[in-house]
Scaffold this motif. Structure first.
Motif, short mmCIF file in Angstrom:
data_model
loop_
_atom_site.label_atom_id
_atom_site.label_comp_id
_atom_site.label_asym_id
_atom_site.label_seq_id
_atom_site.Cartn_x
_atom_site.Cartn_y
_atom_site.Cartn_z
N GLN A 133 7.79 -45.32 -23.04
CA GLN A 133 8.71 -44.16 -23.72
C GLN A 133 10.09 -44.68 -24.27
OE1 GLN A 133 7.30 -40.81 -24.49
NE2 GLN A 133 8.94 -40.48 -25.86
N GLY A 134 10.82 -44.76 -23.61
CA GLY A 134 12.22 -45.34 -23.66
C GLY A 134 12.34 -46.42 -24.70
N ILE A 135 11.41 -47.67 -24.65
CA ILE A 135 11.46 -48.63 -25.50
C ILE A 135 10.86 -48.23 -26.98
CG2 ILE A 135 10.45 -50.90 -25.91
CD1 ILE A 135 12.49 -50.57 -23.43
N TYR A 136 9.94 -47.42 -27.00
CA TYR A 136 9.22 -46.74 -28.22
C TYR A 136 10.39 -46.00 -28.98
CZ TYR A 136 6.85 -42.94 -30.66
OH TYR A 136 6.46 -41.89 -31.60
N GLU A 137 11.34 -45.46 -28.14
CA GLU A 137 12.20 -44.45 -28.81
C GLU A 137 13.46 -45.32 -29.69
OE1 GLU A 137 13.62 -41.75 -25.80
OE2 GLU A 137 11.55 -40.56 -25.92
N GLN A 138 13.41 -46.53 -29.30
CA GLN A 138 14.49 -47.37 -30.22
C GLN A 138 13.73 -47.55 -31.35
OE1 GLN A 138 17.20 -48.61 -28.76
NE2 GLN A 138 16.86 -47.38 -26.92
N GLY A 139 12.72 -47.29 -31.81
CA GLY A 139 12.15 -47.52 -33.15
C GLY A 139 12.36 -46.16 -33.89
N PHE A 140 13.20 -45.29 -33.62
CA PHE A 140 13.21 -44.13 -34.42
C PHE A 140 14.09 -44.24 -35.69
CE2 PHE A 140 10.63 -40.42 -32.44
CZ PHE A 140 9.88 -41.16 -31.79
N TYR A 141 13.88 -43.39 -36.71
CA TYR A 141 14.79 -43.29 -37.85
C TYR A 141 14.92 -41.97 -38.56
CZ TYR A 141 17.57 -43.50 -42.03
OH TYR A 141 18.33 -43.16 -43.12
N ASP A 142 15.91 -41.15 -38.22
CA ASP A 142 15.86 -39.74 -38.57
C ASP A 142 14.88 -38.98 -38.00
OD1 ASP A 142 17.18 -37.67 -39.99
OD2 ASP A 142 15.74 -38.04 -41.98
N GLY A 143 14.76 -39.05 -36.61
CA GLY A 143 13.77 -38.28 -35.91
C GLY A 143 12.15 -38.78 -36.13
N HIS A 144 11.92 -39.88 -36.73
CA HIS A 144 10.65 -40.10 -36.76
C HIS A 144 10.32 -41.65 -36.37
CE1 HIS A 144 9.69 -36.53 -39.07
NE2 HIS A 144 10.89 -36.93 -39.90
N PRO A 145 9.30 -41.97 -35.84
CA PRO A 145 9.19 -43.37 -35.24
C PRO A 145 8.67 -44.24 -36.67
CG PRO A 145 7.04 -41.94 -34.94
CD PRO A 145 8.04 -41.21 -35.26
N VAL A 146 9.19 -45.17 -36.82
CA VAL A 146 8.98 -46.04 -37.97
C VAL A 146 8.88 -47.47 -37.63
CG1 VAL A 146 10.60 -44.57 -39.44
CG2 VAL A 146 11.47 -46.68 -38.25
N ALA A 147 8.82 -47.89 -36.23
CA ALA A 147 8.62 -49.04 -35.79
C ALA A 147 8.21 -49.17 -34.45
CB ALA A 147 9.98 -50.13 -35.98
N ARG A 325 29.07 -50.03 -14.56
CA ARG A 325 27.98 -50.90 -14.65
C ARG A 325 27.25 -50.68 -15.93
NH1 ARG A 325 24.76 -54.35 -15.27
NH2 ARG A 325 23.26 -55.19 -13.40
N ALA A 326 27.11 -51.64 -17.13
CA ALA A 326 26.38 -51.25 -18.13
C ALA A 326 26.30 -52.53 -19.05
CB ALA A 326 27.66 -50.33 -19.16
N SER A 327 25.19 -52.46 -19.97
CA SER A 327 25.00 -53.44 -20.78
C SER A 327 24.11 -52.91 -21.92
CB SER A 327 24.36 -54.69 -20.10
OG SER A 327 22.96 -54.47 -19.48
N VAL A 328 23.78 -53.81 -22.90
CA VAL A 328 23.03 -53.18 -23.94
C VAL A 328 21.80 -53.77 -24.32
CG1 VAL A 328 23.53 -52.85 -26.49
CG2 VAL A 328 25.39 -52.57 -25.10
N LEU A 329 20.73 -53.18 -24.69
CA LEU A 329 19.40 -53.44 -25.05
C LEU A 329 19.25 -54.19 -26.08
CD1 LEU A 329 16.46 -52.98 -23.74
CD2 LEU A 329 16.24 -51.49 -25.61
N MET A 330 18.48 -55.52 -26.07
CA MET A 330 18.38 -56.13 -27.32
C MET A 330 16.88 -55.88 -27.56
SD MET A 330 20.14 -59.55 -26.10
CE MET A 330 19.89 -59.38 -24.40
N TRP A 331 16.55 -55.61 -28.82
CA TRP A 331 15.07 -54.89 -29.18
C TRP A 331 14.99 -55.21 -30.69
CZ3 TRP A 331 12.36 -52.06 -32.73
CH2 TRP A 331 11.25 -51.13 -32.05
N MET A 332 13.66 -55.68 -30.87
CA MET A 332 12.93 -56.31 -31.95
C MET A 332 11.50 -55.73 -32.22
SD MET A 332 14.81 -57.94 -34.67
CE MET A 332 14.58 -59.11 -35.99
N GLY A 333 11.33 -55.19 -33.27
CA GLY A 333 10.08 -55.04 -33.51
C GLY A 333 9.57 -55.01 -34.91
N TRP A 334 8.50 -54.37 -35.63
CA TRP A 334 7.98 -54.43 -36.95
C TRP A 334 7.68 -52.93 -36.98
CZ3 TRP A 334 5.48 -58.08 -33.98
CH2 TRP A 334 5.66 -59.52 -34.30
N GLY A 335 7.82 -52.51 -38.55
CA GLY A 335 7.52 -51.28 -39.16
C GLY A 335 6.54 -51.57 -40.33
#
Length: 452
Positions: A133-147, A325-335
């Motif tokens: 779920q959390g990884i899926y949510e990185q591919g949203f734009y304006d409230g919609h899944p695009v990637a 304690r913090a770091s930033v996710l690196m994410w890449m996919g396709w739409g």
């Protein structure tokens, strides 16, 4: 914990053979052959991995011919914007979160279609079962899944265990701090006479072994992780301003401390010194010249380091900073591009790449967003992958998602500043003044919709 190269070869071959090649898919019954183009950023051995996945897909979908569009290097974003402007973007276009919003803005939202009808349709996928779920949510734009994600990565520090063992230093564990990192780096930075950086006889002009490295190329995702560990972000939640954040007292202190690794403590090579070595800091780590090296990097170097003669290594968690304690996710996919003439066929390919068939191969190089593959191949008790998996408990916000102009207005000029700050002569830079000027320009750029 270092794994043998032969094991990696076996795992790679096993993963490739596990890509299912079934009988011809029902999708192709009665259909004419269509051609799809895929934005592909593969390099090195990942090219072969990608080719294997595509060949398996085409074997099951004989009515779909797939052409890969190699798009690597610093001009990736320019090329995607050119595609969109000309109406010639590939059917599957890469979705880098730091730039995707800009692609949508630049193309009147034609860069990516809303995937919800496909995801929830009869031929869809199950969120939570096919993708976290959390990884899926990185591919949203304006409230919609695009990637959907090809893969994702968290950060770690790679350490030369032989150098730590020789000095009698325990390997860092979760909860170690940046001050701990400095202490270790001081002890493991050596001059030609064998004096370490804590010795009064240490010669900073004749260093033969460095304790730690720095991000020499201005890679902003790594610097975001560092700044968040010092308790500061770089843009407001509404994406309109950097003032009071990027030039905050915490940001100034963080960058001064990082620069001091090079110019005050002399435990890290300057960006100039790293840039003079072919292969940069990765090669320096392979050569045993850096003890805590390849910092803020994902799980990309396992097979490379295992194949490096006489290198003993492992990964350890990112240090805790003054801000936590913090770091930033690196994410890449396709739409699926809004310019695609064959979105239904593109969905079949996108689903193949981002669920179990493709993920069994892609998981050899990065974390998989597919729970089944992740649990089978990247177990939480694995001494290598567990470090990266545990890092997902400490993720800070991905600030690029707050504004479509973040990369243009904030990340690019901040990255340029970091390269100057850590290169020879960087010790003379007034960090507060530079950040104040950067913030003024960045906020004007954000207000003007990315115009600099």
């Amino acid at each position: 914990m270092v794994r043998k190269s032969i094991l990696l070869v076996v795992l790679a071959l096993l993963a490739l053979t596990l890509v299912p090649v079934a009988a011809q898919n029902d999708f192709c019954e009665g259909r004419e052959t269509v051609a799809l183009r895929v934005d592909d950023w593969s390099s090195g051995d990942r090219v072969e991995y990608m080719n294997q996945v595509i060949e398996a897909f085409e074997a099951e979908y004989p009515c779909i011919d797939v052409a890969l569009e190699p798009n690597i290097g610093d001009e990736q974003n320019t090329r995607r914007l050119t595609w969109l402007a000309a109406g010639t973007s590939p059917d599957l276009m890469a979705y880098p979160p730091e730039w995707a919003a800009l692609y949508m803005e630049a193309s009147d939202s034609q860069a990516y279609i809303d995937l919800e009808p496909y995801i929830s349709g009869d031929n869809g996928i199950a969120i939570g079962e096919d993708v976290y779920q959390g990884i899926y949510e990185q591919g949203f734009y304006d409230g919609h899944p695009v990637a959907l994600p090809k893969d994702y990565s968290t950060s770690s520090f790679y350490i030369n265990t032989a150098l730590l063992d020789a000095a009698g230093i325990a390997y860092p564990e979760e909860g170690w701090t940046w001050d701990d990192a400095l202490d270790i780096a001081m002890e493991l930075t050596l001059d030609a006479n064998g004096n370490n950086a804590a010795s009064p006889d240490f010669d900073p002009d004749n260093i033969v072994q460095w304790g730690i490295d720095i991000i020499n190329d201005g890679w902003w995702r790594g610097m975001q992780s560092y700044l968040q560990a010092w308790g500061t972000l770089t843009i407001s939640e509404d994406g309109t301003s950097t003032a009071g954040l990027l030039n905050s007292e915490a940001a100034v202190e963080a960058l001064e401390w990082y620069r001091d690794l090079v110019f005050e403590y002399h435990v890290a090579p300057s960006a100039t010194e790293i840039g003079a070595v072919e292969g940069g800091r990765v090669q320096m780590f392979q050569d045993g010249k850096i003890a805590l090296g390849v910092t803020f990097h994902g799980p990309w170097w396992q097979d490379v380091f295992n194949e490096t003669p006489n290198l003993e290594w492992q990964v350890v968690p990112v240090p805790t900073g003054p801000g936590g304690r913090a770091s930033v996710l690196m994410w890449m996919g396709w739409g699926i591009s809004g310019q695609s003439a064959n979105p239904d066929a593109a969905w079949e390919l996108l689903k193949w790449l981002t669920t179990e068939p493709g993920q069994r191969v892609f998981a050899l190089k990065a974390l998989s967003g597919n729970p089944v593959v992740s649990q089978e191949m990247q177990r939480e008790d694995d001494p290598y992958w567990s470090v990266f998996i545990a890092e997902t408990d400490h993720l800070g916000p991905l600030e690029e998602l707050r504004s479509p102009y973040y990369s243009t207005c904030v990340a690019t000029p901040a990255s340029d500043l970091m390269k100057r700050l850590l290169a020879d002569g960087g010790d003379a830079i007034d960090i507060q003044a530079e950040l104040d000027a950067l913030v003024a320009d960045a906020d004007a750029c954000l207000a003007e919709g990315g115009q600099t």
